[in-house]
Write a protein that holds these residues in place. Structure first.
Motif, PDB file in Angstrom:
ATOM      1  N   THR A 232    -143.097 -61.373   5.900  1.00  0.00           N
ATOM      2  CA  THR A 232    -143.413 -61.766   4.525  1.00  0.00           C
ATOM      3  C   THR A 232    -144.482 -62.866   4.571  1.00  0.00           C
ATOM      4  N   GLY A 233    -145.739 -62.410   4.437  1.00  0.00           N
ATOM      5  CA  GLY A 233    -146.885 -63.322   4.595  1.00  0.00           C
ATOM      6  C   GLY A 233    -146.704 -64.641   3.828  1.00  0.00           C
ATOM      7  N   GLY A 234    -146.864 -65.574   4.590  1.00  0.00           N
ATOM      8  CA  GLY A 234    -146.864 -66.897   3.974  1.00  0.00           C
ATOM      9  C   GLY A 234    -145.512 -67.544   3.899  1.00  0.00           C
ATOM     10  N   LEU A 235    -144.435 -66.696   4.172  1.00  0.00           N
ATOM     11  CA  LEU A 235    -143.108 -67.336   4.024  1.00  0.00           C
ATOM     12  C   LEU A 235    -142.599 -67.752   5.394  1.00  0.00           C
ATOM     13  N   VAL A 236    -143.146 -68.844   5.898  1.00  0.00           N
ATOM     14  CA  VAL A 236    -142.860 -69.291   7.271  1.00  0.00           C
ATOM     15  C   VAL A 236    -141.388 -69.631   7.450  1.00  0.00           C
ATOM     16  N   SER A 237    -140.865 -70.277   6.482  1.00  0.00           N
ATOM     17  CA  SER A 237    -139.467 -70.691   6.648  1.00  0.00           C
ATOM     18  C   SER A 237    -138.540 -69.480   6.732  1.00  0.00           C
ATOM     19  N   GLU A 238    -138.921 -68.450   5.975  1.00  0.00           N
ATOM     20  CA  GLU A 238    -138.142 -67.204   6.015  1.00  0.00           C
ATOM     21  C   GLU A 238    -138.270 -66.581   7.407  1.00  0.00           C
ATOM     22  N   ARG A 239    -139.526 -66.561   7.937  1.00  0.00           N
ATOM     23  CA  ARG A 239    -139.782 -65.982   9.258  1.00  0.00           C
ATOM     24  C   ARG A 239    -139.007 -66.749  10.324  1.00  0.00           C
ATOM     25  N   GLN A 240    -139.041 -68.046  10.154  1.00  0.00           N
ATOM     26  CA  GLN A 240    -138.342 -68.850  11.152  1.00  0.00           C
ATOM     27  C   GLN A 240    -136.838 -68.561  11.131  1.00  0.00           C
ATOM     28  N   ARG A 241    -136.348 -68.382   9.949  1.00  0.00           N
ATOM     29  CA  ARG A 241    -134.899 -68.083   9.838  1.00  0.00           C
ATOM     30  C   ARG A 241    -134.553 -66.749  10.532  1.00  0.00           C
ATOM     31  N   ASN A 242    -135.523 -65.798  10.209  1.00  0.00           N
ATOM     32  CA  ASN A 242    -135.287 -64.478  10.810  1.00  0.00           C
ATOM     33  C   ASN A 242    -135.357 -64.545  12.334  1.00  0.00           C
ATOM     34  N   ARG A 243    -136.323 -65.294  12.851  1.00  0.00           N
ATOM     35  CA  ARG A 243    -136.449 -65.409  14.317  1.00  0.00           C
ATOM     36  C   ARG A 243    -135.169 -66.003  14.910  1.00  0.00           C
ATOM     37  N   ALA A 244    -134.703 -66.970  14.222  1.00  0.00           N
ATOM     38  CA  ALA A 244    -133.469 -67.603  14.717  1.00  0.00           C
ATOM     39  C   ALA A 244    -132.322 -66.601  14.762  1.00  0.00           C
ATOM     40  N   LYS A 245    -132.286 -65.753  13.716  1.00  0.00           N
ATOM     41  CA  LYS A 245    -131.221 -64.729  13.658  1.00  0.00           C
ATOM     42  C   LYS A 245    -131.326 -63.763  14.835  1.00  0.00           C
ATOM     43  N   ILE A 246    -132.668 -63.358  15.021  1.00  0.00           N
ATOM     44  CA  ILE A 246    -132.895 -62.390  16.111  1.00  0.00           C
ATOM     45  C   ILE A 246    -132.475 -63.009  17.440  1.00  0.00           C
ATOM     46  N   ARG A 247    -132.835 -64.250  17.659  1.00  0.00           N
ATOM     47  CA  ARG A 247    -132.478 -64.897  18.927  1.00  0.00           C
ATOM     48  C   ARG A 247    -130.949 -64.950  19.092  1.00  0.00           C
ATOM     49  N   ALA A 248    -130.322 -65.228  17.955  1.00  0.00           N
ATOM     50  CA  ALA A 248    -128.843 -65.291  18.021  1.00  0.00           C
ATOM     51  C   ALA A 248    -128.276 -63.922  18.404  1.00  0.00           C
ATOM     52  N   ARG A 249    -128.874 -62.867  17.740  1.00  0.00           N
ATOM     53  CA  ARG A 249    -128.400 -61.508  18.062  1.00  0.00           C
ATOM     54  C   ARG A 249    -128.652 -61.173  19.536  1.00  0.00           C
ATOM     55  N   GLU A 250    -129.878 -61.544  19.994  1.00  0.00           N
ATOM     56  CA  GLU A 250    -130.240 -61.229  21.379  1.00  0.00           C
ATOM     57  C   GLU A 250    -129.274 -61.924  22.338  1.00  0.00           C
ATOM     58  N   SER A 251    -128.993 -63.157  22.015  1.00  0.00           N
ATOM     59  CA  SER A 251    -128.103 -63.894  22.908  1.00  0.00           C
ATOM     60  C   SER A 251    -126.696 -63.275  22.896  1.00  0.00           C
ATOM     61  N   GLU A 252    -126.321 -62.864  21.671  1.00  0.00           N
ATOM     62  CA  GLU A 252    -125.007 -62.187  21.541  1.00  0.00           C
ATOM     63  C   GLU A 252    -124.975 -60.927  22.412  1.00  0.00           C
ATOM     64  N   LEU A 253    -126.113 -60.184  22.282  1.00  0.00           N
ATOM     65  CA  LEU A 253    -126.210 -58.928  23.032  1.00  0.00           C
ATOM     66  C   LEU A 253    -126.175 -59.199  24.541  1.00  0.00           C
ATOM     67  N   LEU A 254    -126.849 -60.214  24.946  1.00  0.00           N
ATOM     68  CA  LEU A 254    -126.886 -60.552  26.372  1.00  0.00           C
ATOM     69  C   LEU A 254    -125.476 -60.877  26.885  1.00  0.00           C
ATOM     70  N   THR A 255    -124.767 -61.642  26.051  1.00  0.00           N
ATOM     71  CA  THR A 255    -123.402 -62.016  26.445  1.00  0.00           C
ATOM     72  C   THR A 255    -122.540 -60.762  26.614  1.00  0.00           C
ATOM     73  N   VAL A 256    -122.622 -59.883  25.579  1.00  0.00           N
ATOM     74  CA  VAL A 256    -121.802 -58.655  25.637  1.00  0.00           C
ATOM     75  C   VAL A 256    -122.183 -57.841  26.862  1.00  0.00           C
ATOM     76  N   SER A 257    -123.504 -57.680  27.071  1.00  0.00           N
ATOM     77  CA  SER A 257    -123.921 -56.820  28.171  1.00  0.00           C
ATOM     78  C   SER A 257    -123.550 -57.463  29.511  1.00  0.00           C
ATOM     79  N   HIS A 258    -123.581 -58.795  29.567  1.00  0.00           N
ATOM     80  CA  HIS A 258    -123.168 -59.472  30.791  1.00  0.00           C
ATOM     81  C   HIS A 258    -121.685 -59.192  31.091  1.00  0.00           C
ATOM     82  N   ARG A 259    -120.913 -59.320  30.016  1.00  0.00           N
ATOM     83  CA  ARG A 259    -119.460 -59.068  30.188  1.00  0.00           C
ATOM     84  C   ARG A 259    -119.218 -57.632  30.644  1.00  0.00           C
ATOM     85  N   LEU A 260    -119.944 -56.733  29.981  1.00  0.00           N
ATOM     86  CA  LEU A 260    -119.778 -55.313  30.298  1.00  0.00           C
ATOM     87  C   LEU A 260    -120.099 -55.067  31.769  1.00  0.00           C
ATOM     88  N   ASN A 261    -121.245 -55.627  32.183  1.00  0.00           N
ATOM     89  CA  ASN A 261    -121.656 -55.437  33.565  1.00  0.00           C
ATOM     90  C   ASN A 261    -120.618 -55.969  34.534  1.00  0.00           C
TER      91      ASN A 261
END
Ligand code: C2E
Ligand code: CA
Ligand code: CA
Length: 645
Positions: A46-75
């Motif tokens: 969303t052009g120009g909405l930096v704070s929104e982008r930042q929020r989304n990035r943070a969400k993605i990082r949280a998801r990625e970290s969650e995914l990493l944890t799950v996949s680590h456990r699985l492994n």
């Protein structure tokens, strides 16, 4: 089952048909967390909405970290359980294996495409079909996939792999089967070992059961003939007597005659062969429900259940007797033996097995007494006789203790001068209730109970005492004859027991019945006769003419006298042939230096004739019946007076 949060739990739940695999007992329950969550990150720029982008990035990082944890456990879970994961794309049939799958199948990781063909090459040929079929079925029908197969590893060892999978739609929307495989070799081997151990245990159990049967069989059977033994008979009879209600049963007590001679002359092997032969005859003559047992050396018992009649039993016995009498060849020797059978029958009574056996034994005894090779039934009369015999036997023993047995004396006279030549001592029983009893009332029983030797000795001792008394009275009795039973003559201690007596030669004579000498080979008898003679005791052969004494045995024994039996004496006045017979006996005696005594001389005519025929001594009612010691001394004194007048 889909767990919340998109996590799958695949449990190795035993499916039907798997439960038999003890390997499953470990009930491997492995929870596998399959990360199914595919994170789709919507990137909203969303052009120009930096704070929104930042929020989304943070969400993605949280998801990625969650995914990493799950996949680590699985492994971690997969690594530690060594479970491989695979996937098949149902559209393209393309397969994906993880590293562990390669390892499980002994393939170098990632170097080979995990095609169906590549997989197939690793699987044991015998397992390919079943594993493929279940996979195809899953592919076709979308069912759950379960299989187990063996993989041949590069070093030729075998690995057992179990597989579970299921169809599902992937995050890309494509249908797939995702599954897991793991190594169950240890489980399978353990199962095999358990199976082998169980088979071994079963085998051992079987052997033990057989050994138990064998021991039980041996305990109840005679090893030689294979017939039941005494214990088996007892057991069967106990069962019979324990049976409720009334029973019809017969017991046949069978005893082989002459078996001992076969054993003694031809040896034990011959004896054994005869026993086997006899047992076969018995076995072949009984019905299915009857029992035959060998209860002693040459004794057998047949238990006949529900005997149709006494006639049936008689016929059965006669059949057995006639078959047993047939000569049997043993190494070229014809062996003959006979058989006596006693029968006891219980009809419609509660069975007293011991009594029945005793009764059969009593009947057997009677069969033997009556001449062998025959059968006898137990009867009440027989029982009464047995009771009487038993009573008399007891009384004989008491009588011996109470000095009830005495000697009576029958005079013997010289035929030429009618002078007293001696006496025969004859036993009498002063019975406390029945008065004076002659030998016919008790002698047979005394013989059976082995009391004759004692009685003979009593008579001898009495005679010696009475002889001394008569001598003191001035009566000269040149000799006293006493009867000696066959058994006593076979007693090895006889001669020794006589050694203490101080006898004038010829003072005592032993009368031995002719039948004793039938068995010429009896060394004890011959030795005893020699010993007796050496003690100065004369030998007389009693009842001569009724037995079978041969001239040869007469020469061997060299008796002092022959006593001509009264059966030969009685008819001499009527029959010339009898006179001739007596004359011949006398002549044979003379030629061998043996005197003759005639017994049963009932009249003076007989006495005269016997004198003419050359007989030496006479004994009989013509002169006197057997007399008590006192009566005899009166008789002797009278005789002296008569001769003097
Ligand atoms: P035995 O030795 O032949 O004895 C003669 C038997 O004939 C006696 O019977 C006697 O009473 C009988 N007798 C004598 N004279 C005549 C006669 O003129 N006519 C007839 N018909 N009979 C006559 P007993 O005393 O009853 O003895 C029977 C048998 O018992 C004896 O036969 C003998 O075998 C046996 N016996 C007797 N006493 C003894 C003994 O102390 N020891 C042994 N072992 N046997 C004995
Ligand atoms: Ca006699
Ligand atoms: Ca006699």
């Amino acid at each position: 089952m889909q767990l919340p949060g998109g996590v799958w739990e695949l449990a190795a739940i035993p499916a039907e048909g798997w439960e038999q695999e003890p390997g499953n007992t470990s009930s491997l329950r492995i929870t596998i967390l399959v990360a199914a969550a595919v994170v789709i990150i919507p990137i909203f720029l969303t052009g120009g909405l930096v704070s929104e982008r930042q929020r989304n990035r943070a969400k993605i990082r949280a998801r990625e970290s969650e995914l990493l944890t799950v996949s680590h456990r699985l492994n971690l879970a997969l690594e530690s359980s060594k479970i491989g994961i695979w996937e098949i794309d149902l559209e393209t049939q393309g397969r994906t294996w993880d590293e562990r799958m390669y390892h499980l199948h002994g393939m170098p990781a990632e170097t080979v495409e995990p095609t169906y063909e590549a997989w197939r090459r690793t699987v044991h040929v015998d397992d390919i079909k079943a594993a493929s079929l279940s996979l195809f079925r899953t592919l076709d029908e979308g069912l759950e996939y379960r299989s187990q197969y063996r993989v041949i590893l590069p070093d030729s060892s075998v690995r057992h792999i179990r597989n579970v999978g299921s169809t599902h739609e992937g995050p890309d929307g494509k249908a797939k089967i995702t599954g897991i495989s793991w190594d169950v070799t240890d489980d399978v081997l353990m199962t095999e070992q358990l199976r082998a151990a169980k088979a071994m245990a079963d085998l051992k159990n079987e052997e033990l059961a057989q050994a138990k049967d064998r021991i039980e069989h041996n305990a109840l059977h005679d090893p030689l003939t294979g017939l039941g033994n005494r214990r088996m008979l007892d057991k069967e009879l106990q069962m019979l007597s324990g049976r409720n209600g009334l029973v019809d049963v017969a017991i046949l007590h069978i005893d082989l005659d002459r078996f001992k001679q076969i054993n003694d002359t031809l040896g034990h092997a011959a004896g054994d062969a005869m026993l086997v032969h006899a047992s076969e005859i018995l076995r072949s003559n009984i019905r299915k429900n009857d029992i035959v047992a060998r209860i002693g050396g040459d004794e057998f018992v047949i238990v006949v259940s529900d005997p149709p009649s006494d006639i049936y039993l008689s016929q059965l016995c006669e059949r057995i007797i006639s078959q047993m009498r047939q000569p049997v060849d043993y190494n070229g020797f014809p062996c003959r033996f006979g058989v006596s059978i006693g029968i006891a029958v219980a009809r419609e009574t509660a069975v007293d097995e011991r009594k029945l056996l005793v009764n059969a034994d009593i009947a057997l005894y009677r069969a033997k007494e009556n001449g062998r090779n025959r059968h006898e039934f137990f009867t009440e009369v027989l029982q009464a006789e047995i009771i009487t015999t038993k009573r008399i036997a007891d009384e004989i023993l008491e009588g011996i203790e109470r000095n009830e047995f005495v000697a009576w004396y029958q005079p013997q006279l010289e035929a030429s001068s009618l002078k007293l030549a001696g006496v025969e001592a004859l036993i009498r029983w002063n019975h406390p209730r029945e008065g004076l009893l002659t030998p016919d009332k008790f002698l047979k029983i005394a013989e059976e109970m082995n009391a004759m030797a004692t009685l003979d000795r009593i008579v001898l001792d009495r005679a010696l005492i009475d002889g001394m008394r008569w001598a003191a009275e001035g009566i000269d009795v040149p000799k006293i004859s006493v009867n000696v039973s066959a058994k006593r003559l076979r007693d090895e201690t006889l001669v020794n027991s006589l050694k203490g007596l101080s006898l004038r030669p010829g003072q005592i004579s032993f009368e031995l019945v002719e039948s004793i000498f039938l068995d010429e080979s009896d060394d004890v008898v011959l030795a005893n006769i020699e010993g007796i003679k050496k003690l100065g005791i004369d030998i007389e052969i009693d009842d001569f003419g009724t037995g079978h004494t041969s001239i040869v045995s007469l020469l061997k024994i060299k008796p002092k006298r022959l006593k001509i039996d009264r059966q030969l004496v009685a008819p001499i006045l009527r029959e010339r042939s009898e006179q001739a017979l007596i004359r011949s006996i006398i002549e044979i005696g003379r030629s061998l230096g043996i005197e003759t005594v005639a017994e049963g001389v009932e009249t003076m005519e007989h006495a005269e004739m016997l004198g003419l025929l050359g007989c030496d001594l006479l004994q009989g009612y013509a002169f006197a019946k057997p007399l008590s010691a006192d009566d005899f001394s009166r008789f002797a004194r009278n005789q002296l007076l008569q001769l003097a007048s």
